[in-house]
Enzyme design. Structure first.
Site, PDB file in Angstrom:
ATOM      1  N   GLU B 163       0.785  -1.335   0.118  1.00 42.78           N
ATOM      2  CA  GLU B 163       0.049  -0.133   0.116  1.00 42.78           C
ATOM      3  C   GLU B 163       0.761   1.329   0.028  1.00 42.78           C
ATOM      4  OE1 GLU B 163      -2.222   1.177   3.654  1.00 42.78           O
ATOM      5  OE2 GLU B 163      -1.792  -1.002   4.135  1.00 42.78           O
ATOM      6  N   SER B 217      -7.873   4.830   8.438  1.00 37.49           N
ATOM      7  CA  SER B 217      -8.384   4.404   9.650  1.00 37.49           C
ATOM      8  C   SER B 217      -7.325   4.609  10.844  1.00 37.49           C
ATOM      9  CB  SER B 217      -8.672   2.875   9.851  1.00 37.49           C
ATOM     10  OG  SER B 217      -9.673   2.779   8.360  1.00 37.49           O
ATOM     11  N   SER B 220      -0.171   6.325   8.876  1.00 41.95           N
ATOM     12  CA  SER B 220       1.242   6.193   8.521  1.00 41.95           C
ATOM     13  C   SER B 220       2.078   7.432   8.300  1.00 41.95           C
ATOM     14  CB  SER B 220       1.360   5.189   7.634  1.00 41.95           C
ATOM     15  OG  SER B 220       1.195   3.792   7.805  1.00 41.95           O
ATOM     16  N   ARG B 232       9.211   4.214   6.462  1.00 41.10           N
ATOM     17  CA  ARG B 232       7.935   4.543   7.344  1.00 41.10           C
ATOM     18  C   ARG B 232       8.384   5.142   8.525  1.00 41.10           C
ATOM     19  NH1 ARG B 232       4.720   2.015  11.023  1.00 41.10           N
ATOM     20  NH2 ARG B 232       2.412   2.565  10.907  1.00 41.10           N
TER      21      ARG B 232
END
Lengths: 739, 398
Positions: B163, B217, B220, B232
């Site tokens: 993703e 939701s 990140s 990340r």
């Protein structure tokens, strides 16, 4: 839906009666002399602080005027006044009762103001002023917290701990770094304050969130939170996110049928807030390059769930780079800080303080299996007492790495077998200690009553420690011994061994000259061995001929070293009175002096068991000097110096030593440290690494410990160590072998 | 790759019809182009984002060859703006006359709740989607979670994509092609002042490095140094899902739109305890303004306050709490990573001007103007676009 919030906060209404459950005079102790009050009123708990003086019997020795034939010196028990800080924590519900009690027992203190801090300070301002007739003087909350935090970090070893839920011991206490700064203090009250403390204080700042809920410990957050596995069906491998991580807090509550309980929501809320605070704290720590982060505030206080989730969160976000640290006296920081502010003119920060184990409640168990009612009860009144020490304590300058120095050889909090053994051992020895205490005060009839009180108190402490080994930091043989000393002092048995010590010293002195003479007749090499044997033998009563090799035996290296150039200065931590000091240590000292080595003799400031105290040693040395020109010359030329260690313990903490000792050690360029006896060289400091040569000697007088170390009862430990990097003197062929 | 093996099997023993489709497919490959339909899908924790490329340059020959169900899919998607009860096409986001892989067409943006996924898969089966032999490129956690359902219920193999890879690729692509001739990117001028605060378009020229904050939701946070070089930095579970979840619990609302509508009318200072509520003014010693929030929801400890607030206040407080938290985490990440450009994306920001302005203000205020918050028009769709691009890319290199 809005009712949820309401129900949570009302569920904690107090069901217990509001009478004081403990006799108040055991709680608000020494009120007669109390002055300088401070109070910290939080959302549910009040912390009261005051300064008081305590009258204690102390044993004093005094040399008789010339030619005393009867005995060596005179012992007298005198009253001495020492300063003590009292901190008491209780539920706000008791505040009025407590204020009444204080007012009734306060004897003219001259105090006019009470320093106050905490959110509830203004709410109770009027009540306090009316009840006590003191003017309430408000102090900034954060400032008090920081001040208090600095104070406990500085004065209480093992103040900080790491929380490990699933480990054998939940609490792992940390040695406080000698330089406590800089650190990050995260205070989680109704908001969150994150403060970076660099020297005396400060920067930064706040905000977040809310109160914690007891319900949480019973809930299942996974029914409310959306986990990684709810989105991925499993883990998100490429990012290393496991399936049970929370992807979206409360993410399920929007969609799931409303089938989750209050408990679930509370748990989810707890996780959300703990994680969030942990994350923010990590980011701040990283931003300011700090590795020590202390957490406090009522969100944390005593709640294993919050300590666990915060710890988990910190570990997760920093991958172990930052440790979440908690403080044993976290609840008292505000009160301590407010008190210190009010006591500035007494310069409390100029002194060293020590936690009094006899008067302090210690950390309560937080393990859930304990009856919650019982916990609530015992938690009703919690006390912390700090004694002002006569001398300022500092690190021994010769520690190789002060930040990693741990005095104690064995951590009984982590070693269940050893803990069981020692606790039983101290329990069994209690009768003997009581008897000896009574015997030390034969002319005082009420001594028996006091000795019984001592027995009860110490037995209770041992029982507490059996349940909560972490109550006073890491449980060690040293802490058990020190607790016993504190309890003896508490009931005015300052020196149960005084008479025995006196008798033994007296006797040993008579043999001094004979012993020295026989040593002088030996060859150099024979004499060195005899001297070492003397130090070892003096340490134990029934010393047989112990064949070498000993259990730990570096005598050959030591002898080799003696053939080299003399040491500049030796620091000798002495142990027992009698044979040990007079026939073991003194001849050894004499030899060192003859070699050209200066000697600093460090003895206890106050009595502990049959250890020779500084006061006694002064007299003994004078007596010996009168018989022995070598010792006399040493004293005269200032090449033999007596200093006090700053301690009143049978053990030795090299990170808390008298400031004068440290100064002398530095000035004389000490290059040899000798530590003798079980308490100082085995129970403590066995693994201590020094930056100069060291000699640790002991005879193991306990068969259990001997076995642990792989030997038998009365095995000998003779450990000579040269710090790495310093060339051993073995090779240097010494031109001047003394004869 | 797995899905290609299926095609090879078909070659050996396929029916005439299947062989015909196969020919088209191989022709497409020869022309470096996958067969239609072209979809990119991002199955998140709350929402499924679907992008669909509608070719507008279909030749007569193609039209004739186009199988019926492909045609019906195209018509269904392009002639409706709502699908079932919960599916929505964001018409205002449509990218028109786009050239992708040599074809011209319109890119449509469709979303529906992840909860409706079973129905979506069912539809794929009813429409015999598998017969089209297209590759279904999917990203987001749902690509993994629903993989088996796609296979067993609809005979479809998903090409699962990461993703974050998709997010970055899609974002850079949309920014590059621009929003129908207008900039994709914008920021808020004068974020400190509600009166004069205005949205200003801007370009993402020389976009690296950027701190990319994706608020779905959960959240990140990525530090992006080039299209393929990113990490990340961190994330937080306090995201859009938390806002909506808490709002549903606190106010009884049911949709994001409802929650935001309430939030826009509420006043969070009735719920939050401010510094001035405690200090009566500023907390000068630590440089805190009286208007700063000292304790989010802090007033709710008192029964009186609880009785006097509205659902709208609660919704607003929830929104402000979540947003400020994301803001402060993002800010510290930016400082730690030494990146000045902070790009916020994700569907939490959809129709959510309150949060965007708060974030813009937070970046500006705490960094004393050093950091700038940037936003993108297609806020939540970049993952799906990135998945679609993967489809076009994978077929290019055989």
């Amino acid at each position: 839906m809005a009712e949820c919030g309401r129900a949570d906060s009302s569920s904690t209404t107090h069901t217990m009666d509001k009478s004081i459950t403990l006799p108040p005079d055991e709680i608000f102790r020494n009120l007669e002399n109390a002055k300088r009050f401070a109070i910290d009123i939080g959302g549910s708990l009040t912390k009261l602080a005051y300064y008081s003086t305590v009258q204690h019997k102390v044993a004093k020795v005094r040399s008789f005027e010339q030619n005393a034939e009867v005995s060596l010196y005179e012992i007298s028990e005198q009253e001495e006044v020492t300063a003590r800080l009292h901190f008491i924590k209780f539920e706000n519900a008791y505040i009025e009762t407590c204020l009444d009690f204080i007012r009734d027992h306060l004897v003219n203190t001259g105090t006019k103001v009470i320093k106050a801090t905490g959110g509830g300070a203004h709410k109770f301002k009027e009540l306090i002023e009316r009840k006590l007739g003191l003017k309430v003087d408000k102090e900034d909350e954060m400032t008090c917290l920081i001040r208090g935090c600095n104070f406990v970090l500085r004065n209480i070893p093992h103040e900080a701990f790491v929380y490990a839920k699933h480990a054998d011991s939940e609490f792992r206490f940390q040695t406080t770094h000698p330089d406590i700064f800089p650190y990050l203090l995260v205070n989680i009250g109704s908001g969150v304050s994150i403060v970076k403390v660099t020297t005396k204080r400060r920067i930064f700042r706040t905000t977040r969130f809310d109160e914690l809920l007891q319900l949480a410990s019973k809930g299942q957050h996974a029914s409310v939170d959306m986990l990684v596995r709810d989105i991925y069906g499993g883990s998100y491998g490429s990012l290393g996110l496991t399936g049970d991580l929370i992807a979206s807090s409360f993410g399920k509550s929007a969609t799931a049928d409303k089938g989750f309980s209050k408990e679930d929501m509370a748990k989810s809320l707890l996780h959300m807030i703990s994680n969030d605070i942990g994350q923010l704290a990590c980011l701040y720590a990283k931003l300011h390059n700090l590795s020590r982060v202390y957490f406090g505030g009522f969100f944390i206080r005593g709640h294993p769930v919050t300590m666990h989730t915060i710890t988990y969160s910190i570990n997760f976000f920093t991958k172990g780079e930052v440790q979440a640290l908690f403080l044993r006296h976290e609840g008292y920081l505000g009160a301590i800080g407010a008190f210190l502010k009010g006591a500035e003119e007494d310069n409390p920060n100029q002194y060293s303080w020590g936690e009094n184990y006899a008067g302090s409640s210690g950390l309560m168990s937080v393990s859930p299996e304990m009856n919650p009612m019982q916990r609530a009860r015992s938690g009703t009144f919690d006390m912390l007492e700090m004694d002002r020490l006569e001398r300022q304590l500092v690190n021994l300058p010769l520690l190789q790495d002060p930040s990693s120095y741990i005095p104690d050889t064995m951590d009984l909090t982590e070693d269940a077998l050893a803990r069981e053994y020692w606790l039983s051992c101290f329990e069994e020895a209690l009768d003997g200690v009581v008897k000896r205490a009574v015997a030390s005060q034969p002319d005082i009839p009420e001594a028996i009553e006091r000795s019984e009180k001592f027995r009860q108190k110490y037995r209770h402490k041992l029982q507490t420690l059996r349940q909560q080994p972490f109550a006073y930091g890491s449980l060690t043989v040293r802490s058990l011994l020190d607790t016993r000393e504190h309890c003896l002092n508490e009931f005015n048995f300052p020196d149960p061994y005084s008479k025995i010590k006196q008798r033994e010293n007296d006797m040993a002195l008579r043999y001094y000259q004979k012993a020295v003479k026989s040593l002088e007749q030996l060859s150099w090499e024979q004499r060195q061995f005899a001297l070492v044997r003397g130090v070892l033998a003096g340490n134990v009563f029934d010393w047989g001929a112990k064949a070498r090799p000993w259990l730990v035996d570096s005598y050959d290296q030591w002898l080799q070293r003696l053939k080299g150039p003399p040491h500049k200065c030796a620091l000798f931590f002495v142990d027992n009175s009698g044979v040990d000091i007079i026939l073991g240590v003194m001849p050894f000292v004499r030899e060192l002096l003859s070699r050209g080595t200066e000697v600093v003799l460090a003895s206890n400031s106050g009595p502990a068991l049959n250890d020779v105290t500084n006061g006694e040693l002064q007299i003994l040395t004078e007596r010996i000097a009168a018989m022995d020109p070598v010792i006399q010359a040493g004293l005269r030329d200032d090449r033999l110096t007596l200093v006090q260690s700053g301690s009143s313990s049978p053990c030795l903490d090299l990170s808390r030593l008298d400031k004068v000792l440290a100064m002398v050690v530095r000035e004389r360029q000490t290059d040899l440290v000798i530590i003798e006896g079980m308490g100082r060289a085995l129970h403590t400091n066995y693994y201590a690494r020094l930056s100069c040569e060291s000699l640790k000697t002991a005879v193991i007088k306990n068969s259990w410990l001997a076995e642990r170390l792989g030997g038998k009862l009365f095995s000998v430990v003779f450990k000579y160590e040269v710090p790495p990097g310093k060339p051993s003197q073995e090779d240097s062929s010494a031109p001047s072998t003394p004869s | 790759m797995h899905y290609l093996h299926r095609g090879d099997d078909a070659e050996c023993n396929g029916s005439p019809a299947k062989r015909c489709r196969l020919r088209r497919r191989t022709e497409s490959v020869r022309r470096s182009r996958p067969p239609f339909p072209w979809f990119g899908m991002d199955i998140g924790g709350t929402l499924v984002k679907l992008v669909y490329f509608e070719p507008v340059d279909i030749t007569a020959e193609e039209e004739q060859e186009e199988v019926e169900n492909l045609k019906s899919i195209r018509r269904y998607l392009t002639s409706n703006v709502a699908y079932g009860k919960t599916g929505v096409r964001d018409v205002h986001l449509e990218l028109r006359n786009l050239t992708m892989c040599g074809r011209t067409g319109n890119l449509h943006f469709i979303r529906f709740p992840t909860q409706a996924m079973p129905r979506f898969i069912q539809m794929g089966r009813d429409k015999n989607f598998s017969s089209l032999h297209t590759t279904l490129c999917a990203t987001g956690g749902g690509a993994y979670k629903f993989e088996n359902d796609f296979r067993s219920m609809a005979d479809l193999e998903l090409l699962k994509l990461d993703e974050l890879d998709c997010l970055i690729r899609g974002l850079l692509y949309v920014d590059r092609v621009s929003f129908n001739g207008h900039p994709e990117c914008y920021y808020f001028q004068n974020p400190a002042d509600t009166e004069s605060c205005v949205k200003k378009p801007c370009t993402l020229e020389d976009p690296f490095p950027m701190l990319l904050v994706n608020i779905g939701s959960g959240v990140s946070i990525l530090a992006v140094y080039s299209e393929n070089d990113y990490k990340r930095v961190t994330g937080t579970s306090l995201g859009g899902g938390t806002f909506l979840g808490l709002c549903c619990l606190l106010t009884g609302c049911e949709t994001f739109e409802e929650a935001l509508e309430m939030a826009s009318k509420g006043d969070s200072t009735n719920v939050d305890k401010l510094v001035k509520d405690i200090y009566g003014g500023d907390y000068e010693r630590f440089g805190l303004q009286g208007s700063a929030v000292a304790s989010s929801f802090g007033h709710m400890m008192s029964q009186d306050k609880r009785d006097s607030i509205s659902k709208e206040d609660l919704a607003r407080a929830t929104l402000v709490t979540i947003t400020n938290n994301i803001g402060s985490i993002a800010r510290m990440c930016a400082v730690n990573e030494k990146i000045e450009r902070v790009v916020f994306v994700g569907n939490f920001l959809r129709i959510n001007t309150v949060s965007m302005k708060l974030l813009a203000y937070a970046m500006d205020f705490w960094s004393k103007g050093q950091l700038r918050a940037l936003f993108l028009e297609h806020e939540g769709y970049f993952g799906a676009v990135g998945a679609l691009m993967e489809l076009l890319k994978t077929t290019e290199d055989p």
